[in-house]
Design a protein around this motif. Sequence first.
Motif: not given
Lengths: 101, 264
Positions: A58-60, A62, A83, A99
């Motif tokens: 969810p952060v980047c 990928v 993360s 996360v």
Amino acid sequence: MNDPLQLEDAPVAGSETPRLRFLLDDSGFDEVPKKYRRFYRKWRGAGDVLAPNEVICPVCKVVIRSTRELRVGDRVYCMPCMSRLVVMRAEDGTLEARVAY
Amino acid sequence: MAVTSAGVATPVDVHDLDYDRFLEEVHSFEFWFEAVSGYLSGLAWGHRPDLVEPARTAEERDRLVTVLCNYCVGETAALEGASGLVAIAPNRLAKVFLATQVVDEGRHLEVFHHRLRDLGVEDPESEVERRASRSLVLFRRRLLELVAGKDWEAAIFAQNVILESLEFAVFHSHAAGADPITADVLQGVIRDERRHIGFGENELGRRLATAPHIRARLGQTKKELDHLVLDSLEETSRLIGLPRDEQDRLGRLYLGSVERLGFA
């Protein structure tokens, strides 16, 4: 390629069904050292589908890949953004990563 | 590869690493060097050297120059911010990571400057000063005040969560419709930004979990900087010609990390 390989080790008596295992190969993802590249791939946009051993960071954004089928409670790492994530069940029933700080 | 007691190399499964070992691995120059070697090798000034400059109108060129000038303002802020943060980082791993970020930000500033020269800008320094968005200049000033005040949490929030999320979102949208050279430069920068936003979000997430009293202070920082970021987002979106729905998507992407940290 991301091929289901075989059923994992025999489950403990009374536990859930065994997990699928997957052989991971290098998808061309070049943002982490070579020895870790097979654990990640790029999201290919509309039309792309996650395999049972994959979740999106969810952060980047990928795609994170595991050698085994993912289930709720599993921990995975996103190395490109560093993360630690836990696999959860989303409202729509699919698996998603959240996360874990 | 890991080595067993029998001396046989076995592949490392990244998801089996314990958390401390994972953090040691990713916050190292060794990791950084191998990662950037993967996607920067063979590039010249941040892009594949065989790409051809497309034809564009004077107005299109002018808009692109303004956008790149403002990218330079953002990257200068991040370079100055990250280098100042090294001194106040609370531990070795954070210091080493920020040292790698300083190198990344210096590279970004360099490739955007070079891109301005490609576009015929003779004196990028003065052009950047002339075209700089007021919102971004104010953001940079405030960020550097937080760093000078040695406010680790607020400064890392302003830089690695707010500024980096903004850049990540904008560069992503811009790369999708940019000319091949600019898109290539942006793709390289985006790869670096993944590490920066991840570092900021995870560092603050861990701190908020153990020191919840800092939440109010960070909320105040966000409130103070939000309008500067959103003004800048709107201005850049207009210059790169994003349709309204894409602007909205970009705004949501920007807000993603601050929401995950509990700052809706």
